[in-house]
Every structure is written in structure tokens, then in C-alpha cells.
Enzyme design. Structure first.
Site, mmCIF file in Angstrom:
data_model
loop_
_atom_site.group_PDB
_atom_site.id
_atom_site.type_symbol
_atom_site.label_atom_id
_atom_site.label_comp_id
_atom_site.label_asym_id
_atom_site.label_seq_id
_atom_site.Cartn_x
_atom_site.Cartn_y
_atom_site.Cartn_z
ATOM 1 N N CYS A 114 1.657 14.889 23.763
ATOM 2 C CA CYS A 114 2.705 13.862 23.633
ATOM 3 C C CYS A 114 2.900 13.061 24.913
ATOM 4 O O CYS A 114 3.351 11.918 24.875
ATOM 5 C CB CYS A 114 4.025 14.499 23.216
ATOM 6 S SG CYS A 114 3.891 15.339 21.640
ATOM 7 N N HIS A 275 9.116 8.923 24.074
ATOM 8 C CA HIS A 275 8.170 9.465 23.096
ATOM 9 C C HIS A 275 8.956 9.824 21.846
ATOM 10 O O HIS A 275 10.021 10.445 21.924
ATOM 11 C CB HIS A 275 7.477 10.690 23.684
ATOM 12 C CG HIS A 275 6.863 11.567 22.633
ATOM 13 N ND1 HIS A 275 5.988 11.083 21.694
ATOM 14 C CD2 HIS A 275 7.032 12.883 22.351
ATOM 15 C CE1 HIS A 275 5.649 12.074 20.881
ATOM 16 N NE2 HIS A 275 6.257 13.169 21.257
ATOM 17 N N ASN A 305 6.232 11.478 14.280
ATOM 18 C CA ASN A 305 5.797 11.718 15.660
ATOM 19 C C ASN A 305 4.283 11.509 15.716
ATOM 20 O O ASN A 305 3.532 12.273 15.112
ATOM 21 C CB ASN A 305 6.191 13.157 16.035
ATOM 22 C CG ASN A 305 5.763 13.554 17.429
ATOM 23 O OD1 ASN A 305 4.868 12.955 18.025
ATOM 24 N ND2 ASN A 305 6.397 14.596 17.947
#
Ligand code: UT7
Length: 348
Positions: A114, A275, A305
Site C-alpha cells: 500500500c 492511501h 482499496n
């Protein structure tokens, strides 16, 4: 003194929309549960065949390169962030180089999940500052949909993730006070196994508390076996609560570090692009830093995500929507598997 600026930005998401309701066809979940815990309403999944992490990256890169007023042949370095590469090796960077007809330039693949895009941007920034390269393509792309457990067993992980790609072209600028002001990178492997895909891997499971006892362990765990698919160990593992707890501490911390380095405060931020891990995490960070709604950009509701792709996709959408203007202070921040985390402060 050279600084790096984002000269062009682009993103690509697959056309296939999967709503929370669609997921209830495969597993015991609900739109209500997913929205309440994550804020996600829908995500995109790439075509099973023909659409890959690299092909999505190419689509995003074409837009970024065009907006930078340059060509694929002028790109002098590639940094590709992904945890879902087309092959175990080689990485996607060389595939993108080949398919876009670029010269024999360097292609670096990085694996920071991530935080991959923020790490990639930081690396590119150093190369630009030293004058080594002038047109670096920085990409984050993920095809998560190929390796998610769509049964009820995997619902705690699979409902969160989606596919997509984002890219920027970084170029040098001598404009005083413009471009990337600073980047900040961190890691702590103490909880590496709390968010991970253990197989295929060369460890044979030695780091795991509950190492499965298959005969294939003798082969070092490199192979993907039928047993792994059956018992779920072939899929990504996540201790969601452990990730959540760490993320809500490390996001504000690394954003604060970037602001302090530049003698700025949260009030100076025009747009925070975190993020897109979970809307609840982003809201927690917003509250901790006392940011107004218009100071934070979220789009996890529509894409889920997308790991290394989430920051450049969100940054690009925010820019396209006119939420980032010349001279704005933009903060990027990410946290994820490893754990790794980082931030970048940019004067647009
Ligand atoms: O980019 C970094 C990547 N990861 C993250 O940022 C993840 C951070 N963590 C999270 O976002 C949250 O921990 C999750 C959204 C993953 C999970 O939310 P939670 O509030 O921590 O739920 P939980 O895992 O504690 O599970 C609560 C209950 C369990 O049922 P029981 O044991 O209480 O009966 C789960 O089985 O919810 C159940 N559950 C679900 N129910 C319906 C787990 N997933 C689902 C689901 N649908 N998709």
C-alpha cells in the site's frame, strides 16, 4: 537546486463494476456490513483474461505521458509498484517498457504494497534531484481480483480490494519552492505476518506460528498446491484489527513528520490524499489532524482499496475534479503491509 514536479498524471480502472450486493452472490456478506466498516460501495475487477496489472498500468501511463507533454520514448526510467505482478518474476516494469516501445532504460519494480507508490515517488525524486533522470514514469497498479478468496471464509479480506492503476511522470523544475518538498519512508517488520500472502514463497513457512504440515513443505513452500487452495493458505491473510490500530497511529505521525520538516501545520494542507485503505481510517486521520472535509480526498467508495494504485488514482481524480490548483500544498500518505508507511509533501 533541482526539485521534482508531477508533470503529468493519469489513471485507469477496469470497466467491470462489482457492487457490495454483487458480492453477496459468492459469500455471506451484506452491503450494510461493508459500507459501515469500510465505506466501500463498489469496486472494479479487471477482465479475467487479457487485462493484467501491466496492461492497466499502460493505460494510466499513456494518459500521464501525454499530459506531461512528452512521449513514451522520452521516458528515461520506470519505477513500478505492485504486489500483484503479472509474473512471479520478472517484474511488470520490463513488460511495460517492452509494450510501450520504450528505449533500453532502467526499470525498477518495488514491493511495498500500500505504500508502494509513495516509496516509488520518493525514489524517483532522488534520481531527479541528482540530475540522473529527467522523465521518470512512476506507476502503481494492481490486479487483486485474481487472488482473492471469494468464499465466506475470505470475506474479511476480499470485500476490501479492487483493481486499477495510476501513473505520474516526474520531471525536474527549478521553480523555487515548487514540486516535491520532502518524502518520508518507514517500516517495521515486527508484524510482517499480519498482512501477507505467504505462498508461493521460499521460506517453507518458517516464520509462521502455525506452519501448515503439508508434504510440499519439503520442497520449501515454493509450489502452489491443491491443499493450499482448499485450506485457504493460498490467499492473502490479514489481521484487520491489527492493521487498523497501527494505521490510525502511523498515518498522522508520518503526515506530522512531513509538515514539521517543512515548518508547516495541518491547517496549511490544501489537500490530503491518503492511501484508500478504509474510509474509517481516513476519517480517523482527518479527525486527529483536525482537517475539514474539503482538505481530504477519498474515493474508496467507488474503487475499494487498490493498494499501490490507490494514491495515484485518487490524486488524479482530485486533480481532474479541479480540487488541486497551482501552488496548493498536497500531502500524500500511505500505510500497509510490512508494515511500511510513508508520506510526500508537494507544492503543486
Ligand atoms: O491498506 C491496508 C490494508 N488493510 C486495511 O487497511 C484494513 C484495516 N482493517 C479494516 O479495515 C477492518 O479491520 C476490516 C474492515 C477488515 C474488518 O472490520 P472489523 O470491524 O475489524 O471486523 P472483524 O474482522 O473484527 O470482524 C467482525 C465480524 C466477524 O464476525 P463475528 O466473529 O463477530 O461473528 C467477522 O466474521 O464481522 C464478520 N465479517 C463479516 N461479515 C460480513 C468479516 N468480514 C465480513 C464481511 N461481511 N465482509
Amino acid at each position: 537546486m533541482l526539485q521534482s514536479k508531477i508533470a503529468g498524471i493519469g489513471y485507469y480502472v477496469p470497466k467491470n463494476v462489482y457492487t457490495n450486493q454483487d458480492l453477496t452472490r459468492f459469500m455471506d456478506t451484506s452491503d450494510e456490513w461493508i459500507q459501515e466498516r469500510t465505506g466501500i460501495k463498489e469496486r472494479r475487477y479487471a477482465d479475467r483474461i487479457g487485462e493484467t496489472t501491466t496492461t492497466m498500468a499502460i493505460e494510466a501511463s499513456k494518459i500521464a505521458i501525454e499530459r506531461a507533454g512528452t512521449t513514451a520514448q522520452d521516458i528515461d526510467f520506470i519505477i513500478f509498484a505492485t504486489l500483484s505482478p503479472d509474473y512471479y518474476f520478472p517484474g511488470c516494469g520490463v513488460l511495460l517498457q517492452r509494450e510501450m516501445g520504450m528505449g533500453e532504460i532502467g526499470a525498477l519494480d518495488i514491493r511495498n504494497q500500500c505504500s508502494g507508490f509513495v516509496y516509488a515517488l520518493s525514489i524517483a525524486d532522488q534520481f531527479i534531484k541528482t540530475g540522473m533522470y529527467k522523465n521518470i514514469l512512476v506507476v502503481g497498479s494492481e490486479k487483486h481480483s485474481f487472488a482473492l478468496d471469494y468464499s465466506t471464509r475470505g470475506r474479511g479480506v476480499s470485500v476490501i480490494f479492487g483493481d486499477g492503476a495510476g501513473a505520474v511522470v516526474l520531471q525536474p523544475t527549478t521553480e523555487e519552492g515548487k514540486g516535491i518538498l520532502s518524502t518520508h519512508l518507514h517500516s517495521d517488520g515486527a508484524e510482517a505476518e499480519k498482512l501477507a500472502m505467504y505462498y508461493p514463497g521460499a521460506s517453507g513457512g518458517i516464520w509462521l506460528d502455525n506452519k501448515p504440515e503439508w508434504p510440499e513443505q519439503e520442497l520449501g513452500g515454493m509450489l502452489m498446491t491443491k491443499e493450499m487452495l482448499e485450506d485457504g493458505t493460498a490467499f492473502p491473510y490479514m489481521d484487520g484489527q491489527a492493521v487498523f490500530k497501527k494505521a490510525v497511529v502511523k498515518f498522522p505521525e508520518v503526515i506530522g513528520e512531513a509538515l514539521a520538516k517543512n515548518n508547516l501545520t495541518p491547517a496549511d494542507i490544501n489537500l490530503l490524499v491518503p492511501h484508500q485503505a478504509n474510509l474509517r481510517i481516513a476519517q480517523f486521520v482527518q479527525k486527529t489532524l483536525r482537517l475539514r472535509d474539503d482538505q481530504v480526498f477519498n474515493n474508496i467508495q467507488r474503487y475499494g482499496n487498490t493498494t499501490a494504485a490507490s494514491v495515484p488514482i485518487a490524486l488524479c481524480e482530485a486533480w481532474e475534479e479541479g480540487k488541486i490548483k497551482d501552488g496548493d500544498l498536497v500531502c500524500l500518505a500511505a500505510f500497509g503491509a510490512g508494515f511500511t508507511w510513508g508520506s510526500a509533501l508537494i507544492r503543486w
